[in-house]
Structure formats: structure tokens, C-alpha cells
Design a protein around this motif. Structure first.
Motif, short mmCIF file in Angstrom:
data_model
loop_
_atom_site.label_atom_id
_atom_site.label_comp_id
_atom_site.label_asym_id
_atom_site.label_seq_id
_atom_site.Cartn_x
_atom_site.Cartn_y
_atom_site.Cartn_z
N UNK A 86 1.85 -5.43 13.12
CA UNK A 86 0.91 -4.62 12.35
C UNK A 86 0.77 -5.25 10.98
N UNK A 87 -0.47 -5.57 10.59
CA UNK A 87 -0.71 -6.13 9.27
C UNK A 87 -1.13 -4.98 8.36
N UNK A 88 -0.31 -4.76 7.33
CA UNK A 88 -0.58 -3.66 6.42
C UNK A 88 -0.48 -4.16 4.99
N UNK A 89 -1.58 -4.10 4.28
CA UNK A 89 -1.60 -4.51 2.88
C UNK A 89 -1.20 -5.96 2.68
#
Length: 115
Positions: A86-89
Motif C-alpha cells: 500500500x502506497x500512502x503519502x
């Protein structure tokens, strides 16, 4: 007696040949391993930057990466190739399952497990 001597001589050379082949395989494996770039301590022990910047060297020469990443929800260590990303920020976070990813996205538990 002559027959027994021939059998012993044959067995002797079979053992010598098998040891030679085993030694040759070890030497060739050592030479191939020495030709590959060494893994640095930052790449080997760090899971914080697991997805950032070192992806190009992970599959160099067809060798798959064997890096473990830590799930921030339950604290489970999972192989990076099997983890749910998951790519977050701008940060890539890995999870052991879709359920842990969903918990993280819902904000139920954003802190890592004990340790």
C-alpha cells in the motif's frame, strides 16, 4: 583375490570422482557468488526502507530478494514478494493480508505491534 582388488579399486575411484565433482560444484558456486555484488548491511537488515530505492538491485542477475517486511498492524514479518503493498503519502507499507491493510486504512491500529 584379484576380483576383490578390482572391486575395491573401482570403489576407490568412484569415491574420488564423486568428491571431486562435489568440490568442483562448491568452487564454482563460490566463484559465481563472488562475482555477484555484495549485499550491504543497510539492504540486509533494514525493513523501514524496504520499498524505497533499493528495488533495482533486488533482482539483479535473476536472484530474487529475500527480504522480510513487517506488518504495521499485527507485527508479522512477511516476505516482501508475498506482502500486500500500500502506497500512502509517498511511503510504501507492506501487510500480511488484505484484512490488515483494511484495518490500517480504517485507522483502527496505526502503531506497530510490541517491539
Amino acid at each position: 583375490m584379484n576380483f576383490l582388488a578390482r572391486i575395491l579399486r573401482f570403489l576407490f575411484w568412484v569415491v574420488i570422482l564423486s568428491w571431486s565433482v562435489a568440490l568442483l560444484r562448491r568452487v564454482l558456486a563460490w566463484m559465481v557468488r563472488g562475482a555477484m555484488p555484495a549485499q550491504t548491511n543497510e539492504d540486509a537488515g533494514s525493513t523501514a526502507g524496504a520499498g524505497a530505492g533499493s528495488a533495482a538491485g533486488d533482482t539483479q542477475n535473476g536472484v530474487a530478494a529475500r527480504r522480510l517486511v513487517r506488518d504495521p498492524v499485527c507485527g508479522t514479518h512477511v516476505a516482501e514478494v508475498l506482502a500486500v503493498p500500500l502506497r500512502e503519502g509517498g511511503e510504501l507499507v507492506h501487510f500480511c493480508s488484505a484484512a490488515c491493510r483494511d484495518k490500517y486504512m480504517n485507522g483502527a491500529q496505526r502503531m506497530a505491534a510490541n517491539g
